[in-house]
Design a protein around this motif. Structure first.
Motif, mmCIF file in Angstrom:
data_model
loop_
_atom_site.group_PDB
_atom_site.id
_atom_site.type_symbol
_atom_site.label_atom_id
_atom_site.label_comp_id
_atom_site.label_asym_id
_atom_site.label_seq_id
_atom_site.Cartn_x
_atom_site.Cartn_y
_atom_site.Cartn_z
ATOM 1 N N GLY A 1 4.868 -13.646 -31.595
ATOM 2 C CA GLY A 1 5.478 -13.504 -33.097
ATOM 3 C C GLY A 1 5.631 -12.115 -33.807
ATOM 4 N N ARG A 2 4.489 -11.396 -33.242
ATOM 5 C CA ARG A 2 4.494 -10.224 -34.417
ATOM 6 C C ARG A 2 4.939 -9.002 -33.698
ATOM 7 N NH1 ARG A 2 -0.550 -10.468 -38.507
ATOM 8 N NH2 ARG A 2 -0.279 -12.591 -39.190
ATOM 9 N N MET A 3 4.801 -8.849 -32.398
ATOM 10 C CA MET A 3 5.133 -7.761 -31.431
ATOM 11 C C MET A 3 6.718 -7.700 -30.988
ATOM 12 S SD MET A 3 1.580 -7.332 -29.111
ATOM 13 C CE MET A 3 2.258 -5.921 -28.499
ATOM 14 N N PRO A 4 7.393 -6.719 -31.166
ATOM 15 C CA PRO A 4 8.769 -6.773 -31.034
ATOM 16 C C PRO A 4 9.131 -7.043 -29.542
ATOM 17 C CG PRO A 4 8.215 -4.786 -32.180
ATOM 18 C CD PRO A 4 6.829 -5.343 -31.672
ATOM 19 N N ALA B 1 -7.328 -1.828 -25.007
ATOM 20 C CA ALA B 1 -5.884 -1.714 -24.531
ATOM 21 C C ALA B 1 -4.928 -1.541 -25.546
ATOM 22 C CB ALA B 1 -5.279 -2.440 -23.381
ATOM 23 N N LEU B 2 -4.792 -2.805 -26.256
ATOM 24 C CA LEU B 2 -4.128 -2.911 -27.511
ATOM 25 C C LEU B 2 -4.423 -1.726 -28.736
ATOM 26 C CD1 LEU B 2 -1.755 -4.487 -28.808
ATOM 27 C CD2 LEU B 2 -3.587 -6.109 -29.541
ATOM 28 N N ARG B 3 -5.763 -1.498 -28.831
ATOM 29 C CA ARG B 3 -6.160 -0.422 -29.907
ATOM 30 C C ARG B 3 -5.462 0.955 -29.235
ATOM 31 N NH1 ARG B 3 -10.075 -0.039 -33.651
ATOM 32 N NH2 ARG B 3 -10.005 2.000 -34.760
ATOM 33 N N LEU B 4 -5.600 1.287 -28.039
ATOM 34 C CA LEU B 4 -5.185 2.551 -27.442
ATOM 35 C C LEU B 4 -3.714 2.602 -27.604
ATOM 36 C CD1 LEU B 4 -5.300 5.209 -26.229
ATOM 37 C CD2 LEU B 4 -5.329 4.086 -24.110
ATOM 38 N N ALA B 5 -2.902 1.597 -27.610
ATOM 39 C CA ALA B 5 -1.462 1.416 -27.707
ATOM 40 C C ALA B 5 -1.005 1.643 -29.079
ATOM 41 C CB ALA B 5 -0.845 0.197 -27.129
ATOM 42 N N LEU B 6 -1.905 0.962 -29.988
ATOM 43 C CA LEU B 6 -1.482 1.324 -31.473
ATOM 44 C C LEU B 6 -1.721 2.791 -31.925
ATOM 45 C CD1 LEU B 6 -3.073 -1.843 -32.755
ATOM 46 C CD2 LEU B 6 -0.508 -1.238 -32.888
ATOM 47 N N GLU B 7 -2.709 3.293 -31.449
ATOM 48 C CA GLU B 7 -3.059 4.772 -31.613
ATOM 49 C C GLU B 7 -2.250 5.766 -30.918
ATOM 50 O OE1 GLU B 7 -7.317 5.084 -31.523
ATOM 51 O OE2 GLU B 7 -7.354 3.640 -33.420
ATOM 52 N N ALA B 8 -2.124 5.705 -29.854
ATOM 53 C CA ALA B 8 -1.195 6.443 -28.868
ATOM 54 C C ALA B 8 -0.435 5.989 -28.178
ATOM 55 C CB ALA B 8 -2.294 7.462 -28.042
ATOM 56 N N PRO B 9 0.651 5.182 -28.819
ATOM 57 C CA PRO B 9 1.881 4.379 -27.946
ATOM 58 C C PRO B 9 2.398 5.398 -26.857
ATOM 59 C CG PRO B 9 2.587 5.091 -30.255
ATOM 60 C CD PRO B 9 1.286 5.235 -30.176
ATOM 61 N N GLY B 10 2.482 6.750 -27.039
ATOM 62 C CA GLY B 10 3.340 7.474 -25.911
ATOM 63 C C GLY B 10 2.356 7.460 -24.885
ATOM 64 N N ARG C 1 -0.919 -3.464 -39.854
ATOM 65 C CA ARG C 1 0.374 -3.501 -39.987
ATOM 66 C C ARG C 1 1.189 -2.725 -38.765
ATOM 67 N NH1 ARG C 1 0.814 -1.991 -46.267
ATOM 68 N NH2 ARG C 1 -0.075 -4.088 -47.174
ATOM 69 N N ARG C 2 0.554 -2.115 -38.096
ATOM 70 C CA ARG C 2 1.235 -1.096 -36.903
ATOM 71 C C ARG C 2 1.527 -2.229 -35.697
ATOM 72 N NH1 ARG C 2 -3.488 3.186 -35.486
ATOM 73 N NH2 ARG C 2 -4.635 1.256 -35.609
ATOM 74 N N LEU C 3 0.915 -3.329 -35.684
ATOM 75 C CA LEU C 3 1.332 -4.315 -34.654
ATOM 76 C C LEU C 3 2.963 -4.611 -34.817
ATOM 77 C CD1 LEU C 3 -0.155 -6.029 -32.358
ATOM 78 C CD2 LEU C 3 -0.291 -7.718 -33.983
ATOM 79 N N ALA C 4 3.498 -4.810 -35.824
ATOM 80 C CA ALA C 4 5.040 -5.191 -35.925
ATOM 81 C C ALA C 4 5.679 -4.162 -35.336
ATOM 82 C CB ALA C 4 5.257 -5.563 -37.422
ATOM 83 N N ALA C 5 5.150 -2.874 -35.206
ATOM 84 C CA ALA C 5 6.118 -1.642 -34.866
ATOM 85 C C ALA C 5 5.888 -1.154 -33.586
ATOM 86 C CB ALA C 5 5.912 -0.657 -36.052
ATOM 87 N N LEU C 6 4.852 -2.008 -32.896
ATOM 88 C CA LEU C 6 4.503 -1.620 -31.539
ATOM 89 C C LEU C 6 5.626 -1.862 -30.508
ATOM 90 C CD1 LEU C 6 2.512 -0.093 -29.641
ATOM 91 C CD2 LEU C 6 1.358 -2.200 -29.520
ATOM 92 N N ARG C 7 6.152 -1.069 -29.987
ATOM 93 C CA ARG C 7 7.395 -1.321 -29.136
ATOM 94 C C ARG C 7 7.113 -1.233 -27.406
ATOM 95 N NH1 ARG C 7 11.549 -2.782 -31.748
ATOM 96 N NH2 ARG C 7 11.814 -2.409 -33.563
ATOM 97 N N THR C 8 5.805 -1.117 -27.093
ATOM 98 C CA THR C 8 5.337 -1.038 -25.918
ATOM 99 C C THR C 8 5.471 -2.385 -25.216
ATOM 100 O OG1 THR C 8 3.692 0.341 -26.359
ATOM 101 C CG2 THR C 8 3.205 -0.798 -24.332
#
Length: 280
Positions: A243-246, A107-116, A213-220
């Motif tokens: 601590g890393r996810m917004p 699930a996390l990998r899909l959200a990082l690759e296709a957050p939409g 590094r995409r983890l820190a920018a994932l706003r899901t």
């Protein structure tokens, strides 16, 4: 009532799934233990969640009734691709994802690759948090060793489930062990175990989200549920994600192991339904 979809063709693989309920789509992604499947992992949750959502429960590639093939050079990426393809075939543009362990990593990998494509996520003890750092836990060692040595056995599986998956091993009925053992010795699964030790450093690094590094920018919006006594994936992964996810809430569950949705179903169902409906 079940809406049995049977096998859905996704690319060159078949994905087995069950659907219940109506409303916003919620995809439940199971863990990677021997004999796992979608419905067996979420047997205590599907009916409750289906009162509010369209609940989609697939067997991940390599498990249950799905095709027994996984790309072991990038397993989380392969699973994420399969889930994304399943959403495409079902005509679903965006869905909530709920993932336990292996399914949480997918699930996390899909959200990082296709957050939409992901509305909200609920992750229970997800894999891939600090994968390449330190020695594996005792529970993870047992999981990865299941098909090695003398091969699979009911005794091995009983030990893994009762001492690693849950906090209170006496709470697991023998029928659960029997069902999962029967699934784990499917000849095709024995010939091609879906979960195994990473093939080299490159694969290991791909499986460690803390290096992404995409983890820190994932706003899901994400809810992480982690059993305080998880013996498979270390509970320290929870604060690391928060601590890393917004936009990540963390709930640490006392007296609970790796299988939060099974051990604490009422708590899990209440928190998950509320979170997916936007109640924080």
């Amino acid at each position: 009532m079940d809406v049995e979809q049977g096998l859905i063709r996704v690319g060159d693989r078949d994905i087995a799934l069950t659907e219940r309920g109506s409303g916003e789509p919620v995809v439940l992604l199971h863990g990677g233990g021997p004999g796992a499947s979608g419905m067996s992992n979420y047997v205590r949750n599907v009916d409750v969640l289906a009162e509010r959502f369209r609940v989609i429960v697939p067997d991940l590639p390599g498990y249950g009734g799905s095709s027994k093939r996984v790309d072991h050079s990038d397993p989380f990426g392969d699973l994420a691709s399969a889930i994304r393809g399943l959403l495409d075939v079902l005509g679903i543009g965006k869905a909530h994802l709920v993932g336990n362990s292996y399914g949480g990593a997918a699930a996390l990998r899909l959200a990082l690759e296709a957050p939409g494509r992901v509305s909200r996520m609920v992750l229970m003890g997800p894999g891939g948090i600090g994968t390449s750092r330190g020695l594996p836990t005792a529970g993870l060692k047992k999981l990865l060793a299941y098909y090695g040595g003398t091969g699979p056995s009911r005794e091995k599986l009983d030990d893994f489930i009762r001492t690693s998956l849950v906090f209170d091993g006496t709470a697991v009925p023998a029928s659960v062990i029997d069902e999962r053992y029967a699934a784990s010795i499917d000849p095709e699964v024995v010939a091609h175990p879906p979960l195994r030790r990473p093939d080299g450093l490159k694969t290991l690094l791909r499986m460690d989200f803390t290096r992404d590094r995409r983890l820190a920018a994932l706003r899901t919006p994400t809810l992480v549920l982690w059993g305080a006594q998880d013996r498979v994936n270390r509970p320290s992964g929870g604060p690391m994600l928060a601590g890393r996810m917004p936009d990540c809430d963390l709930y640490t569950v006392a007296n609970t192991g790796h299988w939060v949705q099974w051990e604490r179903p009422e708590l899990f169902n209440t928190l998950t339904a509320a979170f997916l409906e936007g109640v924080r």
